[in-house]
Structure formats: C-alpha cells, structure tokens
Write a protein that holds these residues in place. Sequence first.
Motif, PDB file in Angstrom:
ATOM      1  N   ILE A 168      -5.473  18.372  10.561  1.00 58.82           N
ATOM      2  CA  ILE A 168      -4.285  18.001  11.413  1.00 58.82           C
ATOM      3  C   ILE A 168      -3.390  16.803  10.984  1.00 58.82           C
ATOM      4  CG2 ILE A 168      -5.283  19.231  13.686  1.00 58.82           C
ATOM      5  CD1 ILE A 168      -5.891  16.363  14.456  1.00 58.82           C
ATOM      6  N   GLU A 169      -3.951  16.031   9.991  1.00 58.13           N
ATOM      7  CA  GLU A 169      -3.289  14.913   9.484  1.00 58.13           C
ATOM      8  C   GLU A 169      -3.954  14.584   8.061  1.00 58.13           C
ATOM      9  OE1 GLU A 169      -1.853  10.248  10.577  1.00 58.13           O
ATOM     10  OE2 GLU A 169      -2.522  11.639  11.964  1.00 58.13           O
ATOM     11  N   LEU A 170      -3.203  14.139   7.198  1.00 60.75           N
ATOM     12  CA  LEU A 170      -3.792  13.774   5.965  1.00 60.75           C
ATOM     13  C   LEU A 170      -2.653  12.715   5.233  1.00 60.75           C
ATOM     14  CD1 LEU A 170      -5.679  14.480   3.545  1.00 60.75           C
ATOM     15  CD2 LEU A 170      -3.956  16.296   2.754  1.00 60.75           C
ATOM     16  N   GLU A 171      -3.357  11.816   4.817  1.00 61.05           N
ATOM     17  CA  GLU A 171      -2.590  10.729   4.196  1.00 61.05           C
ATOM     18  C   GLU A 171      -3.423  10.399   2.934  1.00 61.05           C
ATOM     19  OE1 GLU A 171      -2.448   7.266   6.520  1.00 61.05           O
ATOM     20  OE2 GLU A 171      -1.732   8.247   8.327  1.00 61.05           O
ATOM     21  N   LEU A 172      -2.501  10.107   1.873  1.00 61.87           N
ATOM     22  CA  LEU A 172      -3.049   9.541   0.419  1.00 61.87           C
ATOM     23  C   LEU A 172      -2.762   7.981   0.468  1.00 61.87           C
ATOM     24  CD1 LEU A 172      -4.311   9.986  -2.119  1.00 61.87           C
ATOM     25  CD2 LEU A 172      -2.135  10.600  -3.113  1.00 61.87           C
ATOM     26  N   GLU A 173      -3.871   7.073   0.333  1.00 56.24           N
ATOM     27  CA  GLU A 173      -3.434   5.786   0.302  1.00 56.24           C
ATOM     28  C   GLU A 173      -4.008   5.129  -0.887  1.00 56.24           C
ATOM     29  OE1 GLU A 173      -5.087   3.962   3.763  1.00 56.24           O
ATOM     30  OE2 GLU A 173      -3.310   4.771   5.020  1.00 56.24           O
ATOM     31  N   ARG A 174      -3.372   4.125  -1.527  1.00 57.05           N
ATOM     32  CA  ARG A 174      -3.990   3.355  -2.587  1.00 57.05           C
ATOM     33  C   ARG A 174      -4.711   2.448  -1.930  1.00 57.05           C
ATOM     34  NH1 ARG A 174      -4.917   4.441  -7.857  1.00 57.05           N
ATOM     35  NH2 ARG A 174      -4.589   2.414  -9.273  1.00 57.05           N
ATOM     36  N   ASP A 175      -5.938   1.804  -2.072  1.00 59.55           N
ATOM     37  CA  ASP A 175      -6.803   0.912  -1.634  1.00 59.55           C
ATOM     38  C   ASP A 175      -7.474   0.189  -2.660  1.00 59.55           C
ATOM     39  OD1 ASP A 175      -7.711  -0.824   0.282  1.00 59.55           O
ATOM     40  OD2 ASP A 175      -9.396   0.683   1.235  1.00 59.55           O
ATOM     41  N   ASP A 176      -7.529  -1.264  -2.791  1.00 50.79           N
ATOM     42  CA  ASP A 176      -7.956  -1.692  -3.881  1.00 50.79           C
ATOM     43  C   ASP A 176      -8.257  -1.139  -5.380  1.00 50.79           C
ATOM     44  OD1 ASP A 176      -8.771  -3.850  -2.309  1.00 50.79           O
ATOM     45  OD2 ASP A 176     -10.423  -3.092  -1.372  1.00 50.79           O
ATOM     46  N   ASP A 177      -7.064  -0.382  -5.782  1.00 49.04           N
ATOM     47  CA  ASP A 177      -6.724   0.177  -6.786  1.00 49.04           C
ATOM     48  C   ASP A 177      -7.760   1.383  -7.059  1.00 49.04           C
ATOM     49  OD1 ASP A 177      -5.213  -1.732  -8.289  1.00 49.04           O
ATOM     50  OD2 ASP A 177      -7.106  -2.718  -8.770  1.00 49.04           O
ATOM     51  N   GLU A 224      -7.312   9.994   3.399  1.00 46.51           N
ATOM     52  CA  GLU A 224      -7.641  10.048   4.771  1.00 46.51           C
ATOM     53  C   GLU A 224      -7.193  11.141   5.710  1.00 46.51           C
ATOM     54  OE1 GLU A 224      -6.462   6.360   6.316  1.00 46.51           O
ATOM     55  OE2 GLU A 224      -7.827   5.175   5.118  1.00 46.51           O
ATOM     56  N   MET A 225      -8.238  11.576   6.428  1.00 44.48           N
ATOM     57  CA  MET A 225      -7.752  12.945   7.400  1.00 44.48           C
ATOM     58  C   MET A 225      -8.394  13.125   8.437  1.00 44.48           C
ATOM     59  SD  MET A 225      -9.913  15.926   5.128  1.00 44.48           S
ATOM     60  CE  MET A 225      -8.935  15.213   3.496  1.00 44.48           C
ATOM     61  N   GLU A 226      -7.628  13.674   9.410  1.00 44.09           N
ATOM     62  CA  GLU A 226      -8.267  13.990  10.764  1.00 44.09           C
ATOM     63  C   GLU A 226      -8.267  15.542  10.743  1.00 44.09           C
ATOM     64  OE1 GLU A 226      -6.081  12.414  13.888  1.00 44.09           O
ATOM     65  OE2 GLU A 226      -6.320  10.348  13.339  1.00 44.09           O
ATOM     66  N   LEU A 227      -9.401  16.144  11.353  1.00 42.24           N
ATOM     67  CA  LEU A 227      -9.756  17.421  11.443  1.00 42.24           C
ATOM     68  C   LEU A 227     -10.217  17.813  12.621  1.00 42.24           C
ATOM     69  CD1 LEU A 227     -12.840  18.424  10.818  1.00 42.24           C
ATOM     70  CD2 LEU A 227     -12.300  17.352   8.609  1.00 42.24           C
ATOM     71  N   VAL A 228     -10.009  18.894  13.174  1.00 42.11           N
ATOM     72  CA  VAL A 228     -10.584  19.528  14.351  1.00 42.11           C
ATOM     73  C   VAL A 228     -11.545  20.679  14.047  1.00 42.11           C
ATOM     74  CG1 VAL A 228     -10.064  20.714  16.486  1.00 42.11           C
ATOM     75  CG2 VAL A 228      -8.481  18.950  15.632  1.00 42.11           C
ATOM     76  N   MET A 236       0.888  -1.216   0.097  1.00 40.61           N
ATOM     77  CA  MET A 236      -0.037  -0.104   0.076  1.00 40.61           C
ATOM     78  C   MET A 236       0.868   1.133   0.053  1.00 40.61           C
ATOM     79  SD  MET A 236      -2.843   1.243   2.834  1.00 40.61           S
ATOM     80  CE  MET A 236      -2.764  -0.444   3.557  1.00 40.61           C
ATOM     81  N   THR A 237       0.674   2.197  -0.901  1.00 42.01           N
ATOM     82  CA  THR A 237       1.462   3.545  -1.015  1.00 42.01           C
ATOM     83  C   THR A 237       0.763   4.419  -0.023  1.00 42.01           C
ATOM     84  OG1 THR A 237       1.931   2.936  -3.307  1.00 42.01           O
ATOM     85  CG2 THR A 237       2.156   5.101  -2.594  1.00 42.01           C
ATOM     86  N   ARG A 238       1.651   5.279   0.711  1.00 34.11           N
ATOM     87  CA  ARG A 238       0.767   6.163   1.776  1.00 34.11           C
ATOM     88  C   ARG A 238       1.673   7.644   1.509  1.00 34.11           C
ATOM     89  NH1 ARG A 238      -0.478   4.535   7.427  1.00 34.11           N
ATOM     90  NH2 ARG A 238      -2.033   3.311   6.588  1.00 34.11           N
ATOM     91  N   LEU A 239       0.929   8.643   1.469  1.00 33.54           N
ATOM     92  CA  LEU A 239       1.564   9.896   1.538  1.00 33.54           C
ATOM     93  C   LEU A 239       1.135  10.678   2.768  1.00 33.54           C
ATOM     94  CD1 LEU A 239       2.980  12.355   0.387  1.00 33.54           C
ATOM     95  CD2 LEU A 239       0.698  12.813  -0.976  1.00 33.54           C
TER      96      LEU A 239
END
Length: 98
Positions: A53-62, A67-71, A1-4
Amino acid sequence: MTRLALILALMASPALADHDDHDRARRALEAGEILPLSDILKAAEAARPGRIIELELERDDDRWIYEMELVTPDGRLYEMEIDAATGAIIDLESEEQD
C-alpha cells in the motif's frame, strides 16, 4: 535524504512518483546500485505475502533502502525494509496494536 514515494493500489498498478525522484531511482538502477522494483516486490512477497500500500526508496548512510507497508490477506498491516541493492529483508514488523 533522497525519497521516492510510490503508492500502489495493487502490486500490478502503475507507480505514482515525483519526476525528479523517478529520475534518481532510474539512475541508481542504471548504475547498478539497486535492483529492479520487480525483484524487490518478489522478495517482499516471499517474505510476507500481501498487498503493498506504500513504497518508498530512501538513501540512508550511503545505502539504498526500500521501505514499504503492506496488508496481508487476513488484514494485518506490516512495515518492511528491504536492501535495494541485494533484495535482503532488513526488518519486518507488524503494525498491529495489542
């Protein structure tokens, strides 16, 4: 899985990311597989105003997913998933414990 993994102090703050992950995200954007991050942030703000406050870019099932968290301004913590190709909100959950 690729993650940013990007951590943003403010919505306008520069992103911090691993160089290889940044290159993968750039290539996905250039290939038309994902929207620009600015479009994703606008979709998130429209769905639930707050500070990312957090941000990720993921590759899931093509499929690319942000995905992010926010306040929120009233201090509530939310987790949100956004389709990186369309900007559609996939999931929005409060992280508050009852």
